[in-house]
Design an enzyme around this catalytic site. Sequence first.
Site, PDB file in Angstrom:
ATOM      1  N   CYS A 108     -32.938  54.256  78.994  1.00 15.90           N
ATOM      2  CA  CYS A 108     -33.520  55.443  78.352  1.00 15.90           C
ATOM      3  C   CYS A 108     -32.752  55.792  77.075  1.00 15.90           C
ATOM      4  O   CYS A 108     -31.555  56.099  77.122  1.00 15.90           O
ATOM      5  CB  CYS A 108     -33.503  56.619  79.329  1.00 15.90           C
ATOM      6  SG  CYS A 108     -33.981  58.192  78.587  1.00 15.90           S
ATOM      7  N   CYS A 450     -63.987  57.523  74.778  1.00 11.53           N
ATOM      8  CA  CYS A 450     -64.683  57.897  76.012  1.00 11.53           C
ATOM      9  C   CYS A 450     -65.287  56.650  76.681  1.00 11.53           C
ATOM     10  O   CYS A 450     -66.040  55.899  76.065  1.00 11.53           O
ATOM     11  CB  CYS A 450     -65.775  58.911  75.680  1.00 11.53           C
ATOM     12  SG  CYS A 450     -67.018  59.112  76.945  1.00 11.53           S
ATOM     13  N   CYS A 453     -69.258  56.971  77.330  1.00 11.15           N
ATOM     14  CA  CYS A 453     -70.099  57.358  76.199  1.00 11.15           C
ATOM     15  C   CYS A 453     -71.085  56.262  75.776  1.00 11.15           C
ATOM     16  O   CYS A 453     -72.193  56.548  75.323  1.00 11.15           O
ATOM     17  CB  CYS A 453     -69.235  57.757  74.998  1.00 11.15           C
ATOM     18  SG  CYS A 453     -68.483  59.396  75.184  1.00 11.15           S
TER      19      CYS A 453
END
Length: 538
Positions: A108, A450, A453
């Site tokens: 990290c 999307c 869609c």
Amino acid sequence: MFTPTPTSRFIYFTLTLLLLLSFFTSIMASEPVTNENDDADLDGIEELIALDEAEEQQKQDEGSHVRSSEAEVLSKAQRVVLELSNDNTKRVIDGNEFVLVLGYAPWCARSAELMPQFAEAAMSLKELGSTLLMGKLDAERYPKAASLLGIKGFPTLLLFVNGSSEVYSGGFSSQDIVIWTRKKTGVPVIRISSVAEAEEFLKKHHMLVIGLFEKFEGHEYEEFLKAATSDNEIQFVEVSNSESAKALFPDIKSNDKNFLGLVKSEPEKYTTYEGTFRTDKILEFLDYNKFPLVNVLTEHNSLRVYSSPIKLQVFIFANVDDFKNLLKPLQDIARKFISKIMFIYVDISEDNLAKPFLTLFGLEESEDTVVTAFDNKINSKYLLESDPTPSKIEEFCMGLLHGTLSPYFKSQPIPDDKEESIQIIVGKTFDDLVLSSPKHVVLEVRTPWCINCETTSKQIEKLAKHFKGLDNLIFARIDASANEHPKLQVDDYPTLLFYSASDKSNPIKLSTKSSSKDLATFINKKLKAQDKETKDEL
């Protein structure tokens, strides 16, 4: 193998001789002819070279010494921090009154940034005589201990007081960690008794709250202590003599018996508190005045900035060089709006910080200076659409303060698609082509990302072909990721809306799960109802 003949030996010998003669000739030609003066010049050059080499060696030695000193300090600091594991974590937490734990992972990056600050804070606290024990836990290597402590993300800082944990909520410099932990472990205020102590304290702290009290007792002093304990970020200092107080805050008047002020290491350095000594009022004063005139947004301070009680915020996105030229004028402007508007600079090249904001304006690819504003009370955003000169920025801020700016809604350029069976609607054409249109409008609201869609888009294309030729019906489509309108509030994609010609203010939401036949039946029904109304009116 080839054996040279006498003739070939002679040829080799001749070639070798020629090469040697050529080599020595070139050496002789390259050597300059010198006289005594030239020798003197050469000696001078050699001396200069020697000096340069000595200077360079000294720099390297000094650099090595500095790096060695820094490494020694860091190594010493890290030895103060206890290494936790599955075996000792519970024993350490249960056996100490105060324990601050850093949960980290070796991979990290933010953990790596915080580690030296944590170690330095541990050494400072030890020198101050704090009883706080500081430990670090490799949560990836010791998942059992991490689970016991409730460490789920990295880095995580937790303070344990008699075994009960509290999430760290301070800053991420070593000084921030020291201030926060001392407040939480019973040292909310530092008492300063002399000018020398005050001057030494100022060298180490970039921000402080000074409380001047004739006596360290009474109602006002108690409220001061409560505020010092409640605040997690700023070091509070108490003094009882005016000389020490003036060393910290030169603007104190001689007749001030009980005084409170905020000191910051920036152009707007001294701010006097003028309210009554009440804990909530003192904390409110600090919340509105603790930030710099212009804040530089970083990942470390972003949470503090976003949670500021100052709801009017102006963001300046620019590259580092442009910001340097703009900083002084910005500070002058910010001084006029202290505690009313927060000014925030974001390096436009820092994608993680800049792009989420710029995307809200459709300017995520911009490389030029951009000035925006947000009114977080009413969730409105604004864009300075003229050149960001100091006078234009100040005018922009004045409009923000007085509520005269027009909210900004992003829009793609107006397309030329009049001949298409499905019209493309953008933010700028929503009024004309949808709300003000005398026709019925079936609007598909979609986004590029999307998943469902595409299916709805194909369905709308079929319907557009089916109803082709009708003068009173429009099929339209809008990309909600790149276009906005105050009357189009959609959070779910895809969304189908039917705007009746007779009532554009109340669009009917159609189910995207309906079949093409069901949608066509609904549209036909609406068209016939409208025709009947028109005939009845006639």
